[in-house]
Write an enzyme that holds these catalytic residues in place. Structure first.
Site, mmCIF file in Angstrom:
data_model
loop_
_atom_site.group_PDB
_atom_site.id
_atom_site.type_symbol
_atom_site.label_atom_id
_atom_site.label_comp_id
_atom_site.label_asym_id
_atom_site.label_seq_id
_atom_site.Cartn_x
_atom_site.Cartn_y
_atom_site.Cartn_z
ATOM 1 N N LYS A 160 0.857 -1.106 -0.040
ATOM 2 C CA LYS A 160 -0.108 0.007 -0.065
ATOM 3 C C LYS A 160 0.685 1.259 -0.262
ATOM 4 C CE LYS A 160 -4.253 -2.007 2.070
ATOM 5 N NZ LYS A 160 -5.223 -1.645 3.212
ATOM 6 N N GLY A 172 -0.803 0.884 9.366
ATOM 7 C CA GLY A 172 -1.604 1.577 8.134
ATOM 8 C C GLY A 172 -3.193 1.773 8.086
HETATM 9 P P1 ATR Z 1 -0.787 -2.465 8.784
HETATM 10 O O1 ATR Z 1 -0.037 -1.396 8.444
HETATM 11 O O2 ATR Z 1 -1.107 -3.434 7.919
HETATM 12 O O3 ATR Z 1 -2.064 -1.828 9.575
HETATM 13 P P2 ATR Z 1 1.264 -2.855 10.826
HETATM 14 O O4 ATR Z 1 1.938 -1.565 10.226
HETATM 15 O O5 ATR Z 1 1.928 -3.975 10.964
HETATM 16 O O6 ATR Z 1 0.054 -3.053 9.903
HETATM 17 O O7 ATR Z 1 0.638 -2.376 12.143
HETATM 18 C C1 ATR Z 1 -0.106 -3.135 12.801
HETATM 19 C C2 ATR Z 1 -0.229 -2.597 14.187
HETATM 20 O O8 ATR Z 1 -0.761 -3.625 14.904
HETATM 21 C C3 ATR Z 1 0.804 -1.829 14.912
HETATM 22 O O9 ATR Z 1 0.172 -0.559 15.670
HETATM 23 C C4 ATR Z 1 1.454 -2.455 15.590
HETATM 24 O O10 ATR Z 1 1.923 -2.087 17.078
HETATM 25 P P3 ATR Z 1 3.136 -1.370 17.173
HETATM 26 O O11 ATR Z 1 3.021 0.112 16.738
HETATM 27 O O12 ATR Z 1 3.628 -1.339 18.446
HETATM 28 O O13 ATR Z 1 4.221 -2.238 16.135
HETATM 29 C C5 ATR Z 1 0.105 -3.518 16.250
HETATM 30 N N1 ATR Z 1 0.300 -4.821 16.620
HETATM 31 C C6 ATR Z 1 0.798 -5.797 15.685
HETATM 32 N N2 ATR Z 1 0.958 -6.903 16.391
HETATM 33 C C7 ATR Z 1 1.011 -6.716 17.877
HETATM 34 C C8 ATR Z 1 1.108 -7.511 18.928
HETATM 35 N N3 ATR Z 1 1.109 -8.941 18.981
HETATM 36 N N4 ATR Z 1 0.762 -6.662 19.975
HETATM 37 C C9 ATR Z 1 0.429 -5.415 20.092
HETATM 38 N N5 ATR Z 1 0.371 -4.744 18.902
HETATM 39 C C10 ATR Z 1 0.526 -5.224 17.932
#
Ligand code: ATR
Length: 282
Positions: free
Chosen positions: A67, A134
């Site tokens: 994206k 994102g």
């Molecule tokens: P996308 O851009 O597709 O939404 P991403 O960039 O991986 O996916 O973001 C996912 C969100 O989920 C982030 O806010 C991430 O937290 P961080 O900013 O701390 O990285 C959160 N996230 C994903 N897995 C997690 C987990 N196991 N526990 C807590 N937060 C999680």
């Protein structure tokens, strides 16, 4: 005219978008195809994107993990997509690729359709968004336009939440919380939105936080739709909240993408129910 549409992303083998857009094409009485065009993130993205140029596409969707990566290859970027910094829909017209983002608008449309009353007195409503990736960015940006009292963000990493909050040029207030603080304060919110991938199959027993103490009459929403009812949503339902399923966002973002390609806004009608059956059968 034969519409050549499709999707790039990885992995997308099991994507529901072809089913959705084939329904739209049928309902709109248009000829066309919507193809899966999987791109391995380890291959040269530029080379793969150049191949798309030869396909005479009218438009395509972009999903994870491309994206952001698609942006340098576009000729124009819609204002919303520019602010959000991510594109999920590309219109190919007059030899130009124009990027849009329909995710956030799709989420808001789906929520409005299921809970119209929530928007009637928006200025008294408090929202907690969990996650700051994102997807959260697009949702936050579009929710800001609705004039809610506050949209707080709870996230594991403070800096990502702060970066999203910097999109706010409105009177809506935003506080940044960590996940523990979010859980502690859960009963202060009228709408809680889970925007991370936590709880998605195969890790369906995971929950990002406990939602057992939600306020009465609150709405709890999860953008994860595999499984249809995540553990997060089940917990909220048991606690008395109304729940809002993630597949509705998928449908409405697709509805807006289809409109950008064909100028036709096709009503969702029973596609919501049909998609639920498909997801329940998986
Ligand atoms: P996308 O851009 O597709 O939404 P991403 O960039 O991986 O996916 O973001 C996912 C969100 O989920 C982030 O806010 C991430 O937290 P961080 O900013 O701390 O990285 C959160 N996230 C994903 N897995 C997690 C987990 N196991 N526990 C807590 N937060 C999680």
């Amino acid at each position: 005219m034969h519409y050549q549409l499709g999707l790039i992303g990885y992995p997308i083998e099991h994507s529901l978008s072809p089913w959705i857009h084939e329904q739209f094409l049928k309902l709109a009485n248009l000829n066309g195809t919507y193809s899966i065009m999987e791109i391995d993130p380890h291959d040269s993205f530029e080379k793969e994107i150049n191949k798309l140029n030869d396909k005479q596409l009218n438009g395509f969707n972009v999903t994870v993990p491309f994206k952001k990566r698609i942006i340098p290859y576009l000729d124009e970027l819609d204002e919303n997509a520019l602010s959000i910094g991510a594109v999920n829909t590309v219109v190919c017209k007059n030899n130009k690729w124009i990027g849009y983002n329909t995710d956030g608008a799709g989420y808001v449309a789906a929520l409005k359709n299921n809970f119209p009353d929530f928007f009637r007195d928006g200025s008294s409503k408090r929202i907690l968004m969990i996650g700051a990736g994102g997807a959260s960015r697009g949702l936050y940006y579009h929710l800001l336009m609705q004039g809610f009292d506050c949209i707080d963000i709870a996230n594991r990493t403070e800096s990502s939440a702060k970066s999203i909050a910097s999109l706010n040029k409105t009177n809506t207030r935003t506080m940044i919380l960590d996940l523990e603080q979010g859980q502690e304060a859960i009963n202060r919110y009228d709408l809680i939105i889970q925007t991370t991938s936590v709880g998605m199959k195969p890790d369906k027993d995971n929950v990002i936080m406990t939602v057992k103490k939600v306020k009465e009459n609150s709405i709890v929403s999860d953008i994860v739709y595999q499984p249809l009812e995540t553990k997060f949503l089940s917990q909220a339902k048991s606690a008395g909240a109304s729940i809002h399923f993630g597949h509705t966002m998928l449908l409405y973002q697709a509805q807006y993408a289809f409109e950008l390609w064909t100028n036709q806004l096709i009503p969702i009608t029973d596609m919501d129910q049909q998609l639920q059956y498909i997801l329940e059968g998986r």
